[in-house]
Design an enzyme around this catalytic site. Structure first.
Site, PDB file in Angstrom:
ATOM      1  CG  ASP A   1      -1.706   1.229   1.423  1.00 32.51           C
ATOM      2  OD1 ASP A   1      -2.443   1.574   0.481  1.00 32.51           O
ATOM      3  OD2 ASP A   1      -1.586   1.879   2.471  1.00 32.51           O
TER       4      ASP A   1
ATOM      5  CG  ASP B   1      -1.374   7.913   0.939  1.00 34.92           C
ATOM      6  OD1 ASP B   1      -0.381   8.641   0.817  1.00 34.92           O
ATOM      7  OD2 ASP B   1      -2.337   7.944   0.163  1.00 34.92           O
TER       8      ASP B   1
END
Length: 223
Positions: free
Chosen positions: A18, A20
């Site tokens: 992922d 952020d």
């Protein structure tokens, strides 16, 4: 003394990250933009901001069911504002070195952010753009549906069950689980513990990636 949680005791074909909160932190920038937007719509900013992470912008807005608000148009405005505001975005400790140690084409970024925003934030953090980047517009269903991670595995040409996911949100962890993938949760940006039994690491400072003689990937703690 609390025992250090064990990392996955197996090898993988690829690592999926992922963005952020997992390889970079953009919380300050995101909350500046979203805070202004929430205030302009009369929302309780403090209560609203914790709900924005890990999901696609359009889905976050749609869930509010605000009268007279077009989620698609508002999401586009927010994305443009976020692309322009990258102040304070930084790589999470150890992430750059960890990623740099991985063989090319054996890792991907799977994010709920739109592609243009993801590319802007990756550049602002000084991280490399991967060969495979799965962004919000690449899937019909975002996290917590398994679609984003399944697409990442498919684009890398590996089986889903042979991928290890690095995440920071429950939505992302649920997406990885639904895709049949093992996960590690990165917690450096967390203010409260997540309700999960997934092994947690603070950041990448104490981690290293090892390429085995068979060409597979293994994650270990540094001695």
């Amino acid at each position: 003394m609390t025992a250090t949680p064990a990392l996955p005791q197996r090898d993988f074909s690829a690592f999926l990250f992922d963005m952020d909160g997992t390889i970079l932190t953009s919380i300050k920038a995101a909350e500046r933009v979203w805070g202004d937007w929430a205030a302009s719509h009369g929302l309780d900013v403090a209560a609203f901001l914790p709900t924005i992470h890990g999901k696609r912008t359009e889905e976050t807005i749609r869930a509010l069911e605000l009268p007279g608000v077009d989620p698609v148009a508002e999401a586009a405005r927010i994305t443009l504002a976020e692309i322009e505001d990258v102040a304070g975005i930084e790589a999470i400790e150890g992430a750059a070195a960890f990623i740099a140690s991985l063989p090319a084409g054996r890792w991907a970024i799977v994010t709920s952010a739109p592609r243009a925003l993801a590319e802007a934030r990756i550049a602002a953090a000084g991280l490399p753009l991967p060969a495979v980047l799965v962004a919000a517009e690449d899937v019909e269903r975002g996290k917590p549906a398994p679609d984003p991670f399944l697409l990442g595995a498919r684009k890398l040409g590996v089986k889903p069950e042979d991928c290890l996911v690095f995440e920071d949100t429950l939505a992302g962890l649920r997406s990885a689980f639904a895709a049949g993938m093992d996960s590690i949760v990165v917690t450096v940006t967390h203010t409260h513990p997540l309700d999960t039994d997934v092994v947690a690491v603070l950041d990448y400072a104490d981690l290293r990636a090892v390429t085995t003689a068979d060409g597979l990937l293994r994650v270990q703690r540094r001695p």
